[in-house]
Design a protein around this motif. Sequence first.
Motif, PDB file in Angstrom:
ATOM      1  N   UNK A 211       0.830  -1.208   0.000  1.00 17.11           N
ATOM      2  CA  UNK A 211       0.000   0.000   0.000  1.00 17.11           C
ATOM      3  C   UNK A 211       0.864   1.258   0.000  1.00 17.11           C
ATOM      4  N   UNK A 212       0.288   2.363  -0.411  1.00 17.88           N
ATOM      5  CA  UNK A 212       0.954   3.656  -0.365  1.00 17.88           C
ATOM      6  C   UNK A 212       0.706   4.281   1.001  1.00 17.88           C
ATOM      7  N   UNK A 213       1.762   4.749   1.639  1.00 22.05           N
ATOM      8  CA  UNK A 213       1.604   5.434   2.917  1.00 22.05           C
ATOM      9  C   UNK A 213       0.889   6.767   2.709  1.00 22.05           C
ATOM     10  N   UNK A 214       0.049   7.152   3.672  1.00 25.37           N
ATOM     11  CA  UNK A 214      -0.707   8.404   3.547  1.00 25.37           C
ATOM     12  C   UNK A 214       0.191   9.625   3.692  1.00 25.37           C
ATOM     13  N   UNK A 215       1.212   9.529   4.545  1.00 19.85           N
ATOM     14  CA  UNK A 215       2.124  10.640   4.785  1.00 19.85           C
ATOM     15  C   UNK A 215       3.539  10.104   4.970  1.00 19.85           C
ATOM     16  N   UNK A 216       4.509  11.025   4.961  1.00 14.80           N
ATOM     17  CA  UNK A 216       5.912  10.676   5.170  1.00 14.80           C
ATOM     18  C   UNK A 216       6.369  11.265   6.508  1.00 14.80           C
ATOM     19  N   UNK A 217       6.678  10.451   7.511  1.00 14.96           N
ATOM     20  CA  UNK A 217       7.190  10.972   8.780  1.00 14.96           C
ATOM     21  C   UNK A 217       8.523  11.693   8.566  1.00 14.96           C
ATOM     22  N   UNK A 218       8.717  12.792   9.294  1.00 16.53           N
ATOM     23  CA  UNK A 218       9.905  13.631   9.113  1.00 16.53           C
ATOM     24  C   UNK A 218      10.458  14.036  10.477  1.00 16.53           C
ATOM     25  N   UNK A 219      11.675  13.534  10.797  1.00 15.23           N
ATOM     26  CA  UNK A 219      12.409  13.970  11.982  1.00 15.23           C
ATOM     27  C   UNK A 219      13.348  15.099  11.557  1.00 15.23           C
ATOM     28  N   UNK A 220      12.995  16.330  11.916  1.00 12.53           N
ATOM     29  CA  UNK A 220      13.713  17.524  11.473  1.00 12.53           C
ATOM     30  C   UNK A 220      14.611  18.031  12.598  1.00 12.53           C
ATOM     31  N   UNK A 221      15.920  17.928  12.390  1.00 12.46           N
ATOM     32  CA  UNK A 221      16.890  18.389  13.393  1.00 12.46           C
ATOM     33  C   UNK A 221      17.717  19.567  12.886  1.00 12.46           C
ATOM     34  N   UNK A 222      17.120  20.395  12.032  1.00 14.34           N
ATOM     35  CA  UNK A 222      17.852  21.546  11.527  1.00 14.34           C
ATOM     36  C   UNK A 222      17.957  22.660  12.571  1.00 14.34           C
ATOM     37  N   UNK A 223      16.931  22.797  13.389  1.00 15.33           N
ATOM     38  CA  UNK A 223      16.898  23.882  14.358  1.00 15.33           C
ATOM     39  C   UNK A 223      17.497  23.493  15.694  1.00 15.33           C
ATOM     40  N   UNK A 224      17.369  24.401  16.648  1.00 13.83           N
ATOM     41  CA  UNK A 224      17.924  24.166  17.989  1.00 13.83           C
ATOM     42  C   UNK A 224      17.188  23.043  18.705  1.00 13.83           C
ATOM     43  N   UNK A 225      15.904  22.874  18.391  1.00 11.44           N
ATOM     44  CA  UNK A 225      15.103  21.813  19.023  1.00 11.44           C
ATOM     45  C   UNK A 225      14.577  20.883  17.937  1.00 11.44           C
ATOM     46  N   UNK A 226      14.576  19.578  18.162  1.00  9.20           N
ATOM     47  CA  UNK A 226      14.054  18.634  17.169  1.00  9.20           C
ATOM     48  C   UNK A 226      12.567  18.846  16.951  1.00  9.20           C
ATOM     49  N   UNK A 227      12.144  18.569  15.744  1.00 13.56           N
ATOM     50  CA  UNK A 227      10.736  18.740  15.388  1.00 13.56           C
ATOM     51  C   UNK A 227      10.292  17.528  14.574  1.00 13.56           C
ATOM     52  N   UNK A 228       9.107  17.018  14.909  1.00 13.87           N
ATOM     53  CA  UNK A 228       8.547  15.899  14.164  1.00 13.87           C
ATOM     54  C   UNK A 228       7.313  16.370  13.414  1.00 13.87           C
ATOM     55  N   UNK A 229       7.220  16.013  12.131  1.00 18.17           N
ATOM     56  CA  UNK A 229       6.047  16.395  11.353  1.00 18.17           C
ATOM     57  C   UNK A 229       5.740  15.293  10.352  1.00 18.17           C
ATOM     58  N   UNK A 230       4.680  15.487   9.612  1.00 18.06           N
ATOM     59  CA  UNK A 230       4.276  14.543   8.566  1.00 18.06           C
ATOM     60  C   UNK A 230       4.206  15.298   7.240  1.00 18.06           C
ATOM     61  N   UNK A 231       4.839  14.761   6.215  1.00 15.85           N
ATOM     62  CA  UNK A 231       4.784  15.342   4.876  1.00 15.85           C
ATOM     63  C   UNK A 231       3.640  14.674   4.129  1.00 15.85           C
ATOM     64  N   UNK A 232       2.650  15.458   3.754  1.00 18.39           N
ATOM     65  CA  UNK A 232       1.458  14.902   3.110  1.00 18.39           C
ATOM     66  C   UNK A 232       1.613  14.899   1.584  1.00 18.39           C
TER      67      UNK A 232
END
Length: 232
Positions: A211-232
């Motif tokens: 199956x195709x995933x609905x979104x792409x999980x993204x662990x973003x560590x570019x900034x001072x604090x880590x950020x988790x988001x979903x790429x739709x």
Amino acid sequence: MTIQTPDMPIRDAATMILLRRDAGGGAVLMGMRGASAVFMPSKYVFPGGAVDAADATAPMAHGLTEPHRSRLLCDPRDDACADPHAIAAAALRELAEETGLLIGSDTGPLCGWPGYADTGLRPDASGLQYVFRAITPPGRPRRFDARFFLADAATICGDPDDFGRACDELSHLHWVPLSDARALDLPFITEVVLAEIAELAGAVPYHAPLPQADTVPFFDNRGAAPRFSQIA
């Protein structure tokens, strides 16, 4: 392309997850990095590596399909956005170099990569799914903006157990059952990706298309604090 940070530049990278499915369950192809490697020594990983400048113009029989190409463009940077062609080409090139396995077609312009040049196959990214993205946290000896691609092992041209053309970057190349993979010495992000793949693979019978995933999980560590988001 790179992103300048106070400690290390962040390089684009691509990782290939090959999933082999049968009645006994799923298995992924993994290998162990050398003990003297600067980045992730002695860890079990998927094949992959940094994007080279030449990947942007590498000939391919077919590029990424939608929605995967568009999702790679969802997070433009301040200076430039990711090049889907280059990143997909890097995934296929690294797979060929580190494992000797090829995903290709016999149509399109010739490619001079090892393996492809020998067989006359052309790299084919049409069967790749973009399933995960992670940026290495600050303070590491190498930093990468890694995009993870998933492909069914059925797309491999030739014997999926023949690693005779592999370079020596990864040792102990073998198909690891999903049920056993997380017991290996893994980087944290690889554990997270394996959990995502196991859930995706378990959603359908082994003989059905992935199956195709609905979104792409993204662990973003570019900034001072880590950020988790979903790429739709």
